[in-house]
Every structure is written in C-alpha cells, then in structure tokens.
Motif scaffolding. Sequence first.
Motif, PDB file in Angstrom:
ATOM      1  N   GLY A 140       0.820  -1.217   0.000  1.00  0.00           N
ATOM      2  CA  GLY A 140       0.000   0.000   0.000  1.00  0.00           C
ATOM      3  C   GLY A 140       0.843   1.251   0.000  1.00  0.00           C
ATOM      4  N   ILE A 141       1.934   1.220   0.782  1.00  0.00           N
ATOM      5  CA  ILE A 141       2.795   2.406   0.846  1.00  0.00           C
ATOM      6  C   ILE A 141       3.510   2.608  -0.488  1.00  0.00           C
ATOM      7  CG2 ILE A 141       4.770   3.479   2.007  1.00  0.00           C
ATOM      8  CD1 ILE A 141       4.018   1.949   4.526  1.00  0.00           C
ATOM      9  N   TYR A 142       4.028   1.513  -1.038  1.00  0.00           N
ATOM     10  CA  TYR A 142       4.793   1.616  -2.284  1.00  0.00           C
ATOM     11  C   TYR A 142       3.944   2.177  -3.420  1.00  0.00           C
ATOM     12  CZ  TYR A 142       7.925   0.395  -6.083  1.00  0.00           C
ATOM     13  OH  TYR A 142       8.761   0.461  -7.170  1.00  0.00           O
ATOM     14  N   TYR A 143       2.726   1.678  -3.552  1.00  0.00           N
ATOM     15  CA  TYR A 143       1.883   2.102  -4.672  1.00  0.00           C
ATOM     16  C   TYR A 143       0.998   3.305  -4.347  1.00  0.00           C
ATOM     17  CZ  TYR A 143       3.366  -2.089  -7.109  1.00  0.00           C
ATOM     18  OH  TYR A 143       4.121  -3.033  -7.725  1.00  0.00           O
ATOM     19  N   GLY A 144       1.168   3.880  -3.152  1.00  0.00           N
ATOM     20  CA  GLY A 144       0.370   5.060  -2.803  1.00  0.00           C
ATOM     21  C   GLY A 144      -1.117   4.758  -2.659  1.00  0.00           C
ATOM     22  N   SER A 145      -1.436   3.578  -2.178  1.00  0.00           N
ATOM     23  CA  SER A 145      -2.844   3.180  -2.108  1.00  0.00           C
ATOM     24  C   SER A 145      -3.594   3.801  -0.930  1.00  0.00           C
ATOM     25  CB  SER A 145      -2.949   1.653  -2.026  1.00  0.00           C
ATOM     26  OG  SER A 145      -2.331   1.070  -3.138  1.00  0.00           O
ATOM     27  N   TYR A 146      -2.929   4.698  -0.214  1.00  0.00           N
ATOM     28  CA  TYR A 146      -3.586   5.346   0.926  1.00  0.00           C
ATOM     29  C   TYR A 146      -4.013   6.758   0.566  1.00  0.00           C
ATOM     30  CZ  TYR A 146       1.194   6.978   0.984  1.00  0.00           C
ATOM     31  OH  TYR A 146       2.402   7.480   0.601  1.00  0.00           O
ATOM     32  N   LYS A 147      -3.753   7.154  -0.698  1.00  0.00           N
ATOM     33  CA  LYS A 147      -3.932   8.557  -1.069  1.00  0.00           C
ATOM     34  C   LYS A 147      -5.248   8.814  -1.777  1.00  0.00           C
ATOM     35  CE  LYS A 147      -0.297  10.594  -2.540  1.00  0.00           C
ATOM     36  NZ  LYS A 147       0.622  11.336  -1.687  1.00  0.00           N
TER      37      LYS A 147
ATOM     38  N   ASN B  22      -4.218   0.545  -8.578  1.00  0.00           N
ATOM     39  CA  ASN B  22      -3.571  -0.377  -9.514  1.00  0.00           C
ATOM     40  C   ASN B  22      -2.095  -0.067  -9.646  1.00  0.00           C
ATOM     41  OD1 ASN B  22      -3.262   1.618 -11.816  1.00  0.00           O
ATOM     42  ND2 ASN B  22      -5.441   1.748 -11.313  1.00  0.00           N
ATOM     43  N   GLN B  23      -1.399  -0.931 -10.371  1.00  0.00           N
ATOM     44  CA  GLN B  23       0.054  -0.863 -10.467  1.00  0.00           C
ATOM     45  C   GLN B  23       0.599   0.453 -10.992  1.00  0.00           C
ATOM     46  OE1 GLN B  23       3.057  -4.158 -11.770  1.00  0.00           O
ATOM     47  NE2 GLN B  23       1.056  -4.633 -12.523  1.00  0.00           N
ATOM     48  N   ASP B  24      -0.160   1.135 -11.842  1.00  0.00           N
ATOM     49  CA  ASP B  24       0.338   2.383 -12.416  1.00  0.00           C
ATOM     50  C   ASP B  24      -0.240   3.596 -11.732  1.00  0.00           C
ATOM     51  OD1 ASP B  24       1.734   0.948 -14.352  1.00  0.00           O
ATOM     52  OD2 ASP B  24      -0.144   0.652 -15.447  1.00  0.00           O
ATOM     53  N   GLY B  25      -1.081   3.384 -10.734  1.00  0.00           N
ATOM     54  CA  GLY B  25      -1.735   4.503 -10.076  1.00  0.00           C
ATOM     55  C   GLY B  25      -2.649   5.240 -11.038  1.00  0.00           C
ATOM     56  N   GLU B  26      -3.074   4.548 -12.060  1.00  0.00           N
ATOM     57  CA  GLU B  26      -3.927   5.169 -13.075  1.00  0.00           C
ATOM     58  C   GLU B  26      -5.329   5.381 -12.513  1.00  0.00           C
ATOM     59  OE1 GLU B  26      -5.659   4.038 -17.520  1.00  0.00           O
ATOM     60  OE2 GLU B  26      -4.468   2.613 -16.378  1.00  0.00           O
ATOM     61  N   GLU B  27      -5.935   6.557 -12.826  1.00  0.00           N
ATOM     62  CA  GLU B  27      -7.298   6.793 -12.373  1.00  0.00           C
ATOM     63  C   GLU B  27      -8.262   6.189 -13.380  1.00  0.00           C
ATOM     64  OE1 GLU B  27      -9.294  10.589 -10.968  1.00  0.00           O
ATOM     65  OE2 GLU B  27      -7.226  10.762 -10.223  1.00  0.00           O
ATOM     66  N   ILE B  28      -8.940   5.158 -12.957  1.00  0.00           N
ATOM     67  CA  ILE B  28      -9.811   4.436 -13.887  1.00  0.00           C
ATOM     68  C   ILE B  28     -11.249   4.886 -13.686  1.00  0.00           C
ATOM     69  CG2 ILE B  28     -10.714   2.147 -14.464  1.00  0.00           C
ATOM     70  CD1 ILE B  28      -8.007   0.993 -13.644  1.00  0.00           C
ATOM     71  N   ASP B  29     -11.958   5.123 -14.794  1.00  0.00           N
ATOM     72  CA  ASP B  29     -13.394   5.406 -14.688  1.00  0.00           C
ATOM     73  C   ASP B  29     -14.113   4.065 -14.619  1.00  0.00           C
ATOM     74  OD1 ASP B  29     -16.014   5.929 -14.951  1.00  0.00           O
ATOM     75  OD2 ASP B  29     -15.801   7.402 -16.572  1.00  0.00           O
ATOM     76  N   PHE B  30     -14.336   3.607 -13.404  1.00  0.00           N
ATOM     77  CA  PHE B  30     -14.840   2.250 -13.216  1.00  0.00           C
ATOM     78  C   PHE B  30     -16.179   2.025 -13.904  1.00  0.00           C
ATOM     79  CE2 PHE B  30     -12.078  -0.310 -10.580  1.00  0.00           C
ATOM     80  CZ  PHE B  30     -11.152   0.623 -10.170  1.00  0.00           C
ATOM     81  N   GLU B  31     -17.039   3.069 -13.899  1.00  0.00           N
ATOM     82  CA  GLU B  31     -18.350   2.852 -14.498  1.00  0.00           C
ATOM     83  C   GLU B  31     -18.259   2.643 -16.000  1.00  0.00           C
ATOM     84  OE1 GLU B  31     -21.301   5.678 -12.914  1.00  0.00           O
ATOM     85  OE2 GLU B  31     -20.520   4.893 -11.000  1.00  0.00           O
TER      86      GLU B  31
ATOM     87  N   ASN C  75       0.703  12.833  -6.004  1.00  0.00           N
ATOM     88  CA  ASN C  75       0.817  11.636  -6.836  1.00  0.00           C
ATOM     89  C   ASN C  75       0.416  10.361  -6.107  1.00  0.00           C
ATOM     90  OD1 ASN C  75       1.962  13.198  -8.918  1.00  0.00           O
ATOM     91  ND2 ASN C  75       3.924  13.125  -7.824  1.00  0.00           N
ATOM     92  N   ALA C  76      -0.432   9.576  -6.757  1.00  0.00           N
ATOM     93  CA  ALA C  76      -0.723   8.249  -6.227  1.00  0.00           C
ATOM     94  C   ALA C  76      -0.167   7.224  -7.202  1.00  0.00           C
ATOM     95  CB  ALA C  76      -2.220   8.062  -6.045  1.00  0.00           C
ATOM     96  N   VAL C  77       1.156   7.260  -7.362  1.00  0.00           N
ATOM     97  CA  VAL C  77       1.804   6.357  -8.322  1.00  0.00           C
ATOM     98  C   VAL C  77       2.850   5.547  -7.577  1.00  0.00           C
ATOM     99  CG1 VAL C  77       1.421   7.896 -10.268  1.00  0.00           C
ATOM    100  CG2 VAL C  77       3.510   8.105  -8.924  1.00  0.00           C
ATOM    101  N   PRO C  78       3.379   4.510  -8.209  1.00  0.00           N
ATOM    102  CA  PRO C  78       4.405   3.712  -7.524  1.00  0.00           C
ATOM    103  C   PRO C  78       5.584   4.572  -7.064  1.00  0.00           C
ATOM    104  CG  PRO C  78       3.718   2.639  -9.533  1.00  0.00           C
ATOM    105  CD  PRO C  78       3.031   3.963  -9.511  1.00  0.00           C
TER     106      PRO C  78
ATOM    107  N   TYR D  96      13.324   6.920  -2.255  1.00  0.00           N
ATOM    108  CA  TYR D  96      14.394   6.588  -1.298  1.00  0.00           C
ATOM    109  C   TYR D  96      13.820   6.443   0.096  1.00  0.00           C
ATOM    110  CZ  TYR D  96      17.032   8.167  -5.275  1.00  0.00           C
ATOM    111  OH  TYR D  96      17.502   8.306  -6.536  1.00  0.00           O
ATOM    112  N   TRP D  97      12.843   7.310   0.379  1.00  0.00           N
ATOM    113  CA  TRP D  97      12.203   7.240   1.699  1.00  0.00           C
ATOM    114  C   TRP D  97      11.613   5.863   1.929  1.00  0.00           C
ATOM    115  CZ3 TRP D  97       7.558   6.169   4.013  1.00  0.00           C
ATOM    116  CH2 TRP D  97       7.372   6.648   5.316  1.00  0.00           C
ATOM    117  N   PHE D  98      10.919   5.338   0.932  1.00  0.00           N
ATOM    118  CA  PHE D  98      10.267   4.041   1.072  1.00  0.00           C
ATOM    119  C   PHE D  98      11.283   2.954   1.429  1.00  0.00           C
ATOM    120  CE2 PHE D  98       9.182  -0.098  -0.646  1.00  0.00           C
ATOM    121  CZ  PHE D  98       7.953  -0.320  -0.086  1.00  0.00           C
ATOM    122  N   TRP D  99      12.360   2.900   0.631  1.00  0.00           N
ATOM    123  CA  TRP D  99      13.331   1.820   0.887  1.00  0.00           C
ATOM    124  C   TRP D  99      14.084   2.052   2.183  1.00  0.00           C
ATOM    125  CZ3 TRP D  99      12.312  -2.419  -1.370  1.00  0.00           C
ATOM    126  CH2 TRP D  99      11.701  -2.415  -2.645  1.00  0.00           C
TER     127      TRP D  99
END
Lengths: 404, 176
Positions: A112-119, A221-230, A340-343, A352-355
Amino acid sequence: MAHFTKATSLHDWLNQRLAIDTLRRVLATEYWIPKNINFLWAMGMVLAITFAFLLVSGIFLLMYYQPNVDLAFDSVNYTIMQEVGYGWLWRHVHGVAASVVFLVIYIHMFTGIYYGSYKKGREMIWLSGMLLFVAFSAEAFSGYMLPWGQMSYWAGMVITNLFSGGSLHADGLVEWIRGDYVPAQAFLNRFFMLHVLLIPLAIIGLIVLHFGALRIPHVNNQDGEEIDFEAEAAKYKAGDKANSKVIAFVNDFMSKDMMVVSIYLIFFFYLVFYHYDFAMDPVNFDPANGLKTPTHIYPEWYFLWSYEILRPFSTNVGLIAFAFAQVIFFLLPFLDRSPNAVPASRRGLFKYWFWAMLIDMIILTAMGKVPPEGLFSAIGFYAALTFIGLWIALPFITKFEKKV
Amino acid sequence: MKNNSRRGFMGKAFGAVAGVGAVASLYAMKRSWDPLPSVKAAGFTTLDMSAYKENELVVEKWRGKPIFVLKQSEEMTKKAQENPKDIERLIKVGDAYFMVTIGLCTHLGCIPGYNSEEESFLCACHGGTYDYTGEVTKAPPPRGLDIPPFKIDGMKLVLGEEGPEYKKMKETGVTL
Ligand code: FES
C-alpha cells in the motif's frame, strides 16, 4: 410490505426474501477489479484465509484450554498436544498462522505504501487497515499470555508495566489492568476473554469496515492510473472484455487470487508440519514463575521493531518514542503531501524514503532480537533515531514533489 | 410548532436518561476490573528478621512479587554509613541493618540477580545495575529498587502495613 409471488424454485423463494441475486452481483460478479495489478494485491485474500484458519483452529483449542493459572500450562502442553486427537495440528496451525499473519500484514502494508494506495480518497482504507493492525496486535499479545509459560508471564509483566507511564507512576492503573499486583488469575481470565471474544468481534467488525471502505474509491492499480470504473464496467458488460480495463471479481479475478493463495498455502502447511517451532518460543515451554525472570526478554518477531524503538532510550523518552511508533503510521495519508498516487519508483525523494523506511524497520527488528549490548545497542539507537527522523522528513520531501 | 418542541423535549429527556445510564454502566465496568477484595486482603506478609545471614540474598514473596532481603555485613553497613543517601535506604531491625526491596527492576520489571562478591545487582534485561542498598548505579532504571510498605514489630517485619519508618522514607523520597 413487498409483493411476494408464489416461488418457482428454492432460488426464487430465497431471492424474494433475501435478494441473493443482488447480493451476488454487488459482492462478486459486478465488483470490479483493475486488470493491471500484480500478485501483491492478493494479500488481502491471503489474510482473509489466514484469519479463517485462526478462527477454526482457535475454536478447537478453546474446547480443551483451561483459563486457570494452575491448569493452563498443562492444558496446552499436555492435554492438547498429547491427548486430544490432532490437538497438535490445531495448535501448530494456530501458532504458525498467528506469526505468518503478521508477515502478510506487513507485505500488505508496504504494498500500500509503495503504490500510494492510501492517497486521494483511499484514506479510510488505510485508516481502517491500521485499526485492524492494532486489533491484530492486541489479539496476538493476549493470545501469547494464554499458555502461561515464562515468556507469557514476563511479557505480561513488562507490557502492562508500560502503562504506568514511566515517571507518572500510574501503578494503580497497572494493577487495575491486571486485577492484581502481578499477572495472576484475574489477569489470565480477562486476557482470555479479550482473546476469544472481544477482540475477535472487533476484528470482524473492522474487516467489514475495511472492505466497505474499498467500495467507493475502488482498488488502486500498479500504475496509479485513475480508472473510470463505471465506463470500463459498461464496456465489460457489453462484451468488450479485451478493451475494458477492469474485470469482475468473480470468477475472473478470483482465479488469479486463488493461484496466489494456493502457493501461499503450500508454504503455510510446510511451516505447520515441518517448522512450527519457529513460531514457538522455547522459553515459553517453562511454566510461568513469578520469582524468576528469563535472562533475555524479547517479544515475538513482529513486535521487535517497535520494541527496539522503546529500548535504547531512558524510560520516559523511550515511552514517547514507542507511542510515536504506534500512531505514526495512521498519519501517513496526511503526512504524505504529494499529489501523486503512483508507484514509489516514479516519485521523487519518496522512492528513497520508502526503501530507507523498509530497511530501517528490518534493522530495528534484527536489533530488537539481540541482547542490548555494545555495538548492537548503538545500531539500535541510531536506527530508532532514523525511524523518527524519516517520519519528520516525510511532509517536507513530499511537498516539493512534482506532479507526474 | 408545539409538537416539535414537545418532541425535542422528549429527545433531550431520553438523551439525559441514556447519558446517566451510560456513565453508571461505565463505572460498573471499571469497578468490575478492580482487584478483588480477596486479592487485596492477601496483601500482608510477616518476615522473621533474625533468620537471615549476612550478605546472602533471600527472595521472599509478597503480593506475588519477589522481595529481596539482604542482611548487611558490618563492613557493608560501615560503607553505607559514609554515604547518608545509602544508609537511609536500609531498615534497622534489632542491631542489624537490612536492605528490603521489591525485587523488580524499576525499569520494566525484570528481576535483577545478586552477585555477593561484587555486592551488586545486575538486571540482565537492559543492563541496569544496583548496589547492595538497592540504589541504582547504572541506567536505564530511573531509580533505586522500591521499598515495600513495612512495619517493624520487634524482630519481625510486616510487609503491607505502613509503619512510621516507612512513612518517613516516603516523605524523604527514599522510596515511592
Ligand atoms: S527491566 Fe531492568 S534494565 Fe530494563
């Protein structure tokens, strides 16, 4: 009242009363998952399965376990291990799952942290997940008490002493938590209650909240792409599955999820049958003795990093640092100021912070295990400072991150 | 309008009743977790101080906790007398001086071990040390070993009761 017609089948009968078709649609066949996600996204399912294992094995252990200071040790180490048919299996499953569940939780968190899934709209997923982490920690700690071995007793002693708040000397609070001057019968009973009833209830509630929090922002998702789910779901339903960016949870995604789960289960049962001892501390095979401390007290591996943050400082500073470590992860969505909500690899200094954070926590874990002497305590001290420093630096390094 | 205020009133009245109930049940929950009277009543231990040997640590039990009793040798007493802070920590029963402390490290509650040759305690958990009077000589422990409440009764020591000597120690900050 709704209008009921004569049912044409059992399915129809249930459907009129429980709306099972709608339920299946919402939860499964029209629950959309992006295509571009990797195996790390299967950790949620791996966790759900591990939790189910814990629940089932726990129910069987519960039938023979005795929450009594004189009987507890033997009920686990003799009755369950020797007498109960396949009692050893439940204990090994329970013990291994309790340890492995934290490994998977940490992978899940760092994914979650790596891919920005909390943003951006997913803060509630992160917060409910962190609450789950706390609940699992309390569950693990209270369970650790139950065999009433030496480590159980002394872990109970040390951890409850933390509540005296260092120089605040809230000894009354500590005695209140224990129900006695030292961990004794009252203590064992109440931790037993917490372990088998109250905390599991909280965990189940939190799991529902965690899943619910996913419903509106959808999974990242892996690219942090904003998907229009509908729009993508509409494509999928129209039959253009190839061009749609999403797939249905059942059966499409489940098949991939289950692949990962299968590999995990092989690893899991390998541990259960051949290496269960990694999850069992040898010191805990001595019955609890309030007049003798084990020479070296350490928690289970999954708590070592936060234990090591407590250790190198004087009592009060240590407690503050420890409290900091417990709450700071909750604030991640608010401390990370980048849009940014990207990897992490596509971000600025954050990569660098992540690692650095990951490596620092591994170092803390290793140092927490070894006796606090000489070089080790120095390394532990600097690693603890690094941990705190990294969190303080986070808002600054993310603030200037360019939008990608 | 009239109706509305009546509903509002009922809502508030219910809120008040529920609030009282919630506070009362929280209090009941708090009290349920308190130590039982039987646990509290078992909190006294009597030690016969004439039975101890010089510089030999004996571990007694009080309230489930280990109690260190260390009879001071003459030479130790002399050493302690040179330092007023040290002698204050000792309890005089009859003609002899004793160190009587709770045997739990004041850092996080491990039991320190006694080395009679070096006349000092070492807490293996995080490396804290104490001298023969229970005073801390090396951190992390924030203070010397705590002295349990005691009352001197001839050659006997009653743990759990606060005698005048103990009260004085508390006032002067020798123990908590
Ligand atoms: S518990 Fe004794 S030094 Fe930490």
